[in-house]
Design an enzyme around this catalytic site. Sequence first.
Site, PDB file in Angstrom:
ATOM      1  N   SER A  84       3.412  -2.177  10.124  1.00 21.04           N
ATOM      2  CA  SER A  84       5.023  -1.978  10.402  1.00 21.04           C
ATOM      3  C   SER A  84       5.688  -3.410   9.908  1.00 21.04           C
ATOM      4  CB  SER A  84       5.594  -1.674  12.004  1.00 21.04           C
ATOM      5  OG  SER A  84       5.045  -0.369  12.208  1.00 21.04           O
ATOM      6  N   HIS A 135      -9.556   1.115   5.217  1.00 25.46           N
ATOM      7  CA  HIS A 135      -8.254   1.262   5.828  1.00 25.46           C
ATOM      8  C   HIS A 135      -8.207   2.133   7.022  1.00 25.46           C
ATOM      9  CE1 HIS A 135      -3.895   2.469   6.300  1.00 25.46           C
ATOM     10  NE2 HIS A 135      -3.598   1.421   5.763  1.00 25.46           N
ATOM     11  N   GLU A 187      -6.594   4.832   7.847  1.00 22.90           N
ATOM     12  CA  GLU A 187      -6.432   6.041   7.773  1.00 22.90           C
ATOM     13  C   GLU A 187      -7.854   6.530   7.085  1.00 22.90           C
ATOM     14  OE1 GLU A 187      -2.802   5.784   5.384  1.00 22.90           O
ATOM     15  OE2 GLU A 187      -1.895   5.090   7.429  1.00 22.90           O
ATOM     16  N   GLY A 205       2.519   2.180  10.478  1.00 24.35           N
ATOM     17  CA  GLY A 205       3.528   3.433  10.286  1.00 24.35           C
ATOM     18  C   GLY A 205       4.346   3.909  11.853  1.00 24.35           C
ATOM     19  N   ASN A 235       0.817  -1.041   0.082  1.00 29.68           N
ATOM     20  CA  ASN A 235      -0.011   0.038   0.006  1.00 29.68           C
ATOM     21  C   ASN A 235       0.976   1.191   0.230  1.00 29.68           C
ATOM     22  OD1 ASN A 235      -1.651   2.047   0.465  1.00 29.68           O
ATOM     23  ND2 ASN A 235      -2.108   1.530   2.722  1.00 29.68           N
ATOM     24  N   TRP A 236       1.199   2.093  -1.205  1.00 28.26           N
ATOM     25  CA  TRP A 236       1.987   3.072  -1.230  1.00 28.26           C
ATOM     26  C   TRP A 236       1.402   4.534  -0.750  1.00 28.26           C
ATOM     27  CZ3 TRP A 236       3.848   2.998  -6.931  1.00 28.26           C
ATOM     28  CH2 TRP A 236       4.851   2.030  -7.206  1.00 28.26           C
ATOM     29  N   LYS A 237       0.200   4.398  -0.133  1.00 21.99           N
ATOM     30  CA  LYS A 237      -0.518   5.463   0.488  1.00 21.99           C
ATOM     31  C   LYS A 237      -0.333   6.776  -0.581  1.00 21.99           C
ATOM     32  CE  LYS A 237       0.638   3.664   4.893  1.00 21.99           C
ATOM     33  NZ  LYS A 237       0.387   3.827   6.431  1.00 21.99           N
ATOM     34  N   GLU A 258      -5.317  -5.087  10.983  1.00 18.49           N
ATOM     35  CA  GLU A 258      -3.939  -3.965  10.608  1.00 18.49           C
ATOM     36  C   GLU A 258      -4.491  -3.238  11.990  1.00 18.49           C
ATOM     37  OE1 GLU A 258      -2.271  -2.841   6.895  1.00 18.49           O
ATOM     38  OE2 GLU A 258      -3.800  -1.486   7.280  1.00 18.49           O
TER      39      GLU A 258
HETATM   40  C1  PEP Z   1      -0.547   0.165   5.818  1.00 19.10           C
HETATM   41  O1  PEP Z   1      -0.389   1.255   5.350  1.00 19.10           O
HETATM   42  O2  PEP Z   1      -1.518  -0.529   5.657  1.00 19.10           O
HETATM   43  C2  PEP Z   1       0.527  -0.273   6.706  1.00 19.10           C
HETATM   44  C3  PEP Z   1       0.314  -1.395   7.301  1.00 19.10           C
HETATM   45  O3  PEP Z   1       1.671   0.665   6.838  1.00 19.10           O
HETATM   46  P1  PEP Z   1       2.901   0.161   7.597  1.00 19.10           P
HETATM   47  O4  PEP Z   1       3.634  -0.909   6.979  1.00 19.10           O
HETATM   48  O5  PEP Z   1       3.923   1.526   7.040  1.00 19.10           O
HETATM   49  O6  PEP Z   1       2.932   0.401   8.820  1.00 19.10           O
END
Ligand code: PEP
Length: 255
Positions: free
Chosen positions: A212, A96, A98, A173, A10-12, A167
């Site tokens: 992470s 997600h 976010e 993050g 997931n590049w966000k 998640e």
């Molecule tokens: C995500 O954006 O779904 C995520 C898990 O981010 P990260 O791996 O940076 O924690």
Amino acid sequence: MGEKLLIAGNWKMHKTPQQTVEFFQEFNPKVEGIDEVEILICPPFIDIPAAVEATQGTNIKIGAQNCFYEKEGAFTGEISPIMLRAAGCQYVILGHSERRHIFGEKDEVINKKVISALEEGLRVILCVGETLQERESGLTFTVVESQLKLGLSGVEDKLDQIDIAYEPVWAIGTGVAAKPEDAQEVHAFIYSVLNKLNPEKASKVRVLYGGSVKPNNAEQLLSQPDIKGVLVGGASLKPETFAEIVKIGQRLSNK
Ligand code: PEP
């Protein structure tokens, strides 16, 4: 579908179309011939055409990070599942954290998106997970169960077109991943909920872990019996790092 581990990025809100092309120039040769895991990258909408073109004829699939539930119309700034399919997407991430916490998306809206995306033939990755406060209050299972039931309402018969990403919000993050055994406990719980929703199709769902994930913790996480893939944010931005995680998945699949 369903049995291979899914290694998803997931590049966000990262990378321009040009940077997308450069990523795949480096990434494609690193994962060439890897066929025991499914590889997915979800770039920003604007990068999707470049990503689809750059991955033609490879084993890499492209998805989106969100979509709206209507098919077309006066919805300024939104993108429909029909558009995603036409652009070459095979997957869409929905719910997600976010989207839930920054943009205020509620389970009811996420559910409408899930229904609409499935109708247009996209595979859905539905994200669920508790905040730190909810975990510390002992609410992890309650929150996850509620997000699953509300998010999947009306599509229980389509579980074979859906993957779930667990998640924990406190792990996204932050550099602090869940301990593999803690993640495993929630993943087993998620399978028990899915099993109640649809006993025939629950085992076809891949429950991914996200939060992470890095090359140095991916093996331990992916070795847990109910972790069927990973959703990777930050570590999917570098071809080298994401390819390492893909290769860990491949190695574990061959065991
Ligand atoms: C995500 O954006 O779904 C995520 C898990 O981010 P990260 O791996 O940076 O924690």
